[in-house]
Design a protein around this motif. Structure first.
Motif, PDB file in Angstrom:
ATOM      1  N   LYS A 191       0.846  -1.192   0.000  1.00  0.00           N
ATOM      2  CA  LYS A 191       0.000   0.000   0.000  1.00  0.00           C
ATOM      3  C   LYS A 191       0.881   1.242   0.000  1.00  0.00           C
ATOM      4  CE  LYS A 191      -4.311  -1.856   1.537  1.00  0.00           C
ATOM      5  NZ  LYS A 191      -5.463  -1.829   2.435  1.00  0.00           N
ATOM      6  N   THR A 211       6.201  -0.800   2.309  1.00  0.00           N
ATOM      7  CA  THR A 211       5.624  -1.257   3.581  1.00  0.00           C
ATOM      8  C   THR A 211       4.124  -1.048   3.531  1.00  0.00           C
ATOM      9  OG1 THR A 211       6.049   0.869   4.680  1.00  0.00           O
ATOM     10  CG2 THR A 211       7.731  -0.835   4.892  1.00  0.00           C
ATOM     11  N   LEU A 212       3.608  -0.182   4.363  1.00  0.00           N
ATOM     12  CA  LEU A 212       2.175   0.045   4.435  1.00  0.00           C
ATOM     13  C   LEU A 212       1.961   1.511   4.753  1.00  0.00           C
ATOM     14  CD1 LEU A 212      -0.792  -0.981   4.737  1.00  0.00           C
ATOM     15  CD2 LEU A 212      -0.193  -1.773   7.012  1.00  0.00           C
ATOM     16  N   LEU A 214      -1.103   4.654   4.916  1.00  0.00           N
ATOM     17  CA  LEU A 214      -2.553   4.821   5.020  1.00  0.00           C
ATOM     18  C   LEU A 214      -2.916   6.267   5.338  1.00  0.00           C
ATOM     19  CD1 LEU A 214      -3.177   1.778   7.395  1.00  0.00           C
ATOM     20  CD2 LEU A 214      -3.864   1.849   4.987  1.00  0.00           C
ATOM     21  N   SER A 215      -4.226   6.566   5.228  1.00  0.00           N
ATOM     22  CA  SER A 215      -4.831   7.798   5.753  1.00  0.00           C
ATOM     23  C   SER A 215      -4.103   9.090   5.381  1.00  0.00           C
ATOM     24  CB  SER A 215      -4.934   7.715   7.287  1.00  0.00           C
ATOM     25  OG  SER A 215      -5.593   6.546   7.674  1.00  0.00           O
ATOM     26  N   TYR A 230       4.183   2.586   8.072  1.00  0.00           N
ATOM     27  CA  TYR A 230       4.872   1.532   8.827  1.00  0.00           C
ATOM     28  C   TYR A 230       6.319   1.407   8.356  1.00  0.00           C
ATOM     29  CZ  TYR A 230       0.371  -0.145  10.643  1.00  0.00           C
ATOM     30  OH  TYR A 230      -0.837  -0.257  11.273  1.00  0.00           O
ATOM     31  N   GLY A 233       8.743   0.123  10.731  1.00  0.00           N
ATOM     32  CA  GLY A 233       8.320  -1.063  11.457  1.00  0.00           C
ATOM     33  C   GLY A 233       7.358  -0.747  12.583  1.00  0.00           C
ATOM     34  N   ARG A 234       7.135   0.550  12.789  1.00  0.00           N
ATOM     35  CA  ARG A 234       6.146   0.983  13.777  1.00  0.00           C
ATOM     36  C   ARG A 234       5.083   1.802  13.065  1.00  0.00           C
ATOM     37  NH1 ARG A 234       8.023   4.759  17.088  1.00  0.00           N
ATOM     38  NH2 ARG A 234       6.243   4.302  18.393  1.00  0.00           N
ATOM     39  N   MET A 235       3.968   2.081  13.747  1.00  0.00           N
ATOM     40  CA  MET A 235       2.920   2.902  13.128  1.00  0.00           C
ATOM     41  C   MET A 235       3.186   4.361  13.487  1.00  0.00           C
ATOM     42  SD  MET A 235      -1.156   3.080  13.772  1.00  0.00           S
ATOM     43  CE  MET A 235      -1.408   1.360  14.162  1.00  0.00           C
ATOM     44  N   GLY A 255       3.909   3.412  21.012  1.00  0.00           N
ATOM     45  CA  GLY A 255       2.554   2.973  20.685  1.00  0.00           C
ATOM     46  C   GLY A 255       2.234   3.373  19.265  1.00  0.00           C
ATOM     47  N   SER A 256       0.959   3.649  18.990  1.00  0.00           N
ATOM     48  CA  SER A 256       0.579   3.970  17.612  1.00  0.00           C
ATOM     49  C   SER A 256       0.361   5.461  17.426  1.00  0.00           C
ATOM     50  CB  SER A 256      -0.679   3.187  17.223  1.00  0.00           C
ATOM     51  OG  SER A 256      -1.737   3.513  18.071  1.00  0.00           O
ATOM     52  N   ASN A 258      -1.598   7.776  14.580  1.00  0.00           N
ATOM     53  CA  ASN A 258      -2.567   7.402  13.556  1.00  0.00           C
ATOM     54  C   ASN A 258      -3.568   8.515  13.263  1.00  0.00           C
ATOM     55  OD1 ASN A 258      -4.269   5.806  11.920  1.00  0.00           O
ATOM     56  ND2 ASN A 258      -5.326   4.925  13.678  1.00  0.00           N
ATOM     57  N   SER A 274      -1.455   6.357  21.107  1.00  0.00           N
ATOM     58  CA  SER A 274      -1.740   5.383  22.176  1.00  0.00           C
ATOM     59  C   SER A 274      -0.555   5.288  23.127  1.00  0.00           C
ATOM     60  CB  SER A 274      -2.058   4.016  21.581  1.00  0.00           C
ATOM     61  OG  SER A 274      -0.891   3.435  21.035  1.00  0.00           O
TER      62      SER A 274
ATOM     63  N   GLU B 110      -9.416   3.338  10.381  1.00  0.00           N
ATOM     64  CA  GLU B 110      -8.839   3.972  11.559  1.00  0.00           C
ATOM     65  C   GLU B 110      -9.256   3.274  12.855  1.00  0.00           C
ATOM     66  OE1 GLU B 110     -10.291   5.701   9.093  1.00  0.00           O
ATOM     67  OE2 GLU B 110      -8.566   6.752   8.235  1.00  0.00           O
ATOM     68  N   LEU B 113      -7.459  -0.016  13.316  1.00  0.00           N
ATOM     69  CA  LEU B 113      -6.069   0.110  13.761  1.00  0.00           C
ATOM     70  C   LEU B 113      -6.030   0.223  15.288  1.00  0.00           C
ATOM     71  CD1 LEU B 113      -4.531   2.473  11.056  1.00  0.00           C
ATOM     72  CD2 LEU B 113      -4.131   0.027  11.316  1.00  0.00           C
ATOM     73  N   GLU B 117      -4.835  -2.855  17.993  1.00  0.00           N
ATOM     74  CA  GLU B 117      -3.849  -2.585  19.030  1.00  0.00           C
ATOM     75  C   GLU B 117      -4.356  -3.051  20.393  1.00  0.00           C
ATOM     76  OE1 GLU B 117      -2.931   1.511  19.924  1.00  0.00           O
ATOM     77  OE2 GLU B 117      -0.834   1.017  20.249  1.00  0.00           O
ATOM     78  N   ARG B 121      -2.622  -5.710  22.788  1.00  0.00           N
ATOM     79  CA  ARG B 121      -2.323  -5.326  24.164  1.00  0.00           C
ATOM     80  C   ARG B 121      -2.932  -6.315  25.156  1.00  0.00           C
ATOM     81  NH1 ARG B 121      -0.096  -0.785  26.052  1.00  0.00           N
ATOM     82  NH2 ARG B 121      -0.278   0.232  24.026  1.00  0.00           N
ATOM     83  N   ILE B 140       1.997  -4.254  17.793  1.00  0.00           N
ATOM     84  CA  ILE B 140       1.693  -3.407  16.632  1.00  0.00           C
ATOM     85  C   ILE B 140       0.318  -3.822  16.120  1.00  0.00           C
ATOM     86  CG2 ILE B 140       2.695  -4.904  14.848  1.00  0.00           C
ATOM     87  CD1 ILE B 140       3.882  -2.219  13.638  1.00  0.00           C
ATOM     88  N   TYR B 142      -2.220  -3.961  12.715  1.00  0.00           N
ATOM     89  CA  TYR B 142      -2.372  -3.815  11.269  1.00  0.00           C
ATOM     90  C   TYR B 142      -3.839  -3.627  10.886  1.00  0.00           C
ATOM     91  CZ  TYR B 142       2.536  -4.929  10.595  1.00  0.00           C
ATOM     92  OH  TYR B 142       3.903  -4.877  10.610  1.00  0.00           O
ATOM     93  N   ARG B 146      -3.967  -6.493   6.728  1.00  0.00           N
ATOM     94  CA  ARG B 146      -3.261  -7.728   6.355  1.00  0.00           C
ATOM     95  C   ARG B 146      -4.092  -8.946   6.744  1.00  0.00           C
ATOM     96  NH1 ARG B 146       3.061  -5.968   7.211  1.00  0.00           N
ATOM     97  NH2 ARG B 146       3.008  -4.563   5.432  1.00  0.00           N
TER      98      ARG B 146
END
Lengths: 442, 168
Positions: A191, A211-212, A214-215, A230, A233-235, A255-256, A258, A274, B110, B113, B117, B121, B140, B142, B146
């Motif tokens: 993506k 990788t990936l 989005l948004s 990503y 390797g992290r969001m 954390g994420s 986004n 997060s 959204e 995602l 998580e 967790r 993480i 996805y 995926r």
């Protein structure tokens, strides 16, 4: 004496509280009136004829096909626009009256109120076009005419500029035909971010990190995009400058990171982080530094989006069990719930005029519908009933939407007017999603 | 004669016991992702057998755990899967893992995602509660990006609502 002090303090507290209560700008009354008329079918679109683009100078196959291509682009543009209907040539009329040359009065008799014509000339690799927009009724008169030139490769943009001029001179609104749409496609197997014209033409890939991504979310002034990636390797949320092709990290908290969206003044970003163990909404500056935390609940808060004044933020939260749309002021106070219909609502976006919220609502069949509701909570409408439709995004004029339709394994981008009277597919790779329509650049 | 009877009884018992042990609902230890634990959001009565499971051999590998629609709380089968994964981590004390949370397609990009998580967790918190050090685990999400299975049906959805365990 004491009592008056108490009164004073109470008054101060009360006025502060009132200040925090979310208030909406009354939307332009004319807009509301027009929207109501279109929705109920009590409004007639402008009837426009697009005449042949006449080839000037030396006639060649390439000039002739270019002239026809440009005529078709203008026709497709105005055909899609909610304010317009295009008038096709009536072969019956032309045959019966043995008409050789379609003059403005002939178009008028075929039902057109306006006529767009052009002359086209190809000099070297340069296209020169003179267009004229004429009013046919009640009497024939020229509204505007202009000479434009560009390279052959750029001819679509020139045609879109003619369509924009028609919207401006006939409907007294700003057109969107030269704006672009950022989106995500997985046609490479990953993506990646892409850009295309509003009608899906000229797609270009703008990330290639395999990788990936989005948004995407547009900067309000420059050709830059914020997006979730990503790549490390992290969001994380990164920013991409489309002109220079450079990317830089913006929000890389633990954390994420986004679902970012840039504020109308272009100075802040609403984002979901997060870092404290749960998805919460924050406002960060353009470098990613946290300015304030907006929510603080064990539920999921996501999809923050700014009102056009920047004074309110809408978002989705599952604090009531499943996600619903809420609105608060941009400091995080005065939270009110907007949606009660539908069990699962997300992806809110204020219309550019601030009067309507678009969002998606999940039906009992598990499919999403694009819906609109007035910011007052009235006029809940379900749009485009086929497929499963996600990520609606307003056109900058606020009369149209782009969204992603999932059908089986395929996903493609569609555009429609905000009442879904006209629907048009704009991608065909079957792997496009996450559209974001470019705002007007001031 | 008596001997035969005893033998027969023993044999029957052995068959019964081995048959019991093969109940799919309590077999995530075998590392088989395709077992029907995935769709078992209803009667997981098989779990009452859990106490009898005395498996002294080293568990083979990490198993994927599954979640209910729109949920991130751990089902009984997910808990037994996590106990297996705890054993794996104990057996390989130098292993660090990343837990990947995933969702089915019936959620928005959204929100999924965020939900993915929460699933990752939940799994991490459970492993930590069993005694695994938190710095050996990262998470993480996805979302729905995926999927493990394609298709718009309950079978595919159930396989996609999952947390996977990847060694780092």
């Amino acid at each position: 004496m004491k009592r008056s002090i108490v009164y004073c303090i109470t008054a101060v507290i009360l006025s502060a509280m009132i200040g925090f209560v979310t208030t909406f700008e009354p939307a332009n009354a004319q807009t509301l009136d027009l929207a109501q008329k279109i929705r109920t079918g009590n409004w007639k679109p402008y009837k426009v004829a697009i005449g042949d683009f006449k080839v000037m100078g030396q006639l060649s196959l390439s000039t002739d096909s270019l002239a026809k291509a440009m005529q078709k682009i203008v026709t497709d543009d105005l055909d899609f626009h909610i304010f317009f209907d295009t008038i096709p040539k009536s072969q019956f009329y032309l045959d019966v009256w043995e008409i050789k040359d379609i003059t403005p009065d002939v178009w008028q008799r075929m039902g057109a109120d306006y006529l767009i014509e052009g002359d086209i000339e190809l000099v070297g690799g340069e296209v020169k076009v003179t267009y004229r927009i004429n009013e046919l009724s009640p009497r024939i008169q020229e509204l505007t005419s202009k000479k434009l030139s560009t390279t052959v490769a750029n001819h679509r943009r020139l045609a879109h500029m003619i369509s924009d001029a028609a919207v401006e001179h006939i409907a007294a609104e700003k057109g969107f035909f030269t704006t672009r749409i950022a989106y995500v496609s997985s046609e490479t197997g990953h993506k990646e971010l892409y850009l295309c014209d509003y009608d899906g033409a000229n797609p270009i890939q703008i990330t290639a990190d395999k990788t990936l991504n989005l948004s995407p979310a547009w900067d309000r002034k420059e050709e830059k995009l914020l997006f979730t990636t990503y790549r490390t390797g992290r969001m994380e949320v990164w920013e991409r400058d489309i002109r220079t092709g450079k990317s830089q990290p913006i929000s890389t908290y633990a954390g994420s990171n986004n679902a970012a969206e840039v504020s109308p003044d272009n100075k802040e970003v609403v984002i979901t982080l997060s870092k404290d163990g749960n998805s919460e909404l924050y406002v960060v500056d353009r470098k990613g530094k946290i300015k304030r935390r907006l929510t603080q609940l064990p539920s999921i808060e996501v999809s923050g989006t700014w009102s056009p004044t920047g004074r309110e933020i809408a978002f989705s939260s599952d604090r009531a069990g499943q996600p619903q749309i809420f609105v608060m002021d941009s400091e995080g106070f005065g939270v009110t719930r907007l949606t009660y219909e539908g069990k699962y609502n997300d992806s809110p976006r204020f219309s550019p005029k601030g009067d309507v919220m678009v969002f998606v609502s999940r039906g009992d069949d598990g499919r999403f519908r694009v819906c609109t509701i007035d910011v007052t909570g009235q006029n809940f409408q379900k749009l485009d009933q086929t497929g499963s439709n996600e990520n609606p995004h307003w056109s900058p004029d606020g009369w149209h939407l782009v969204y992603c339709k999932y059908q089986g394994k395929k996903s493609d981008l569609y555009i429609m007017d905000r009442f879904s009277q006209k629907i048009k597919k704009i991608t065909n790779d079957g792997q496009s999603s996450n559209p974001a329509w470019q705002p007007y650049i001031p | 004669m008596k001997k035969y009877l005893v033998l027969l009884t023993l044999l029957t018992f052995a068959i019964l016991v081995s048959g019991c042990g093969k109940k799919p609902a309590v077999e995530p230890e075998m590392g088989d992702r395709s077992t029907e634990t995935t769709s078992g959001d209803t009667g997981d009565q098989g779990n009452t057998d859990q106490g009898e499971q005395v498996d002294t051999s080293t568990p083979l590998d990490f198993v994927t755990i599954y979640f209910d629609f729109d949920q991130y709380n751990l089902r009984d089968d997910a808990r037994s899967g996590l106990k297996n994964n705890y054993e794996v981590m104990n057996a390989r004390s130098d292993t660090r893992i990343q837990i990947e949370g995933h969702c089915d397609e019936r959620g928005t990009v959204e929100y999924n995602l965020a939900l993915g998580e929460k699933r990752a967790r939940s799994a991490m918190d459970y492993l930590v509660s069993l005694g695994i050090s938190r710095d050996r685990i990262s998470i993480i999400s996805y979302g729905k990006e995926r999927p493990a299975a394609f298709g718009s049906n309950e079978d595919a959805w159930a396989k996609n609502r999952r947390a996977e365990f990847v060694t780092k």
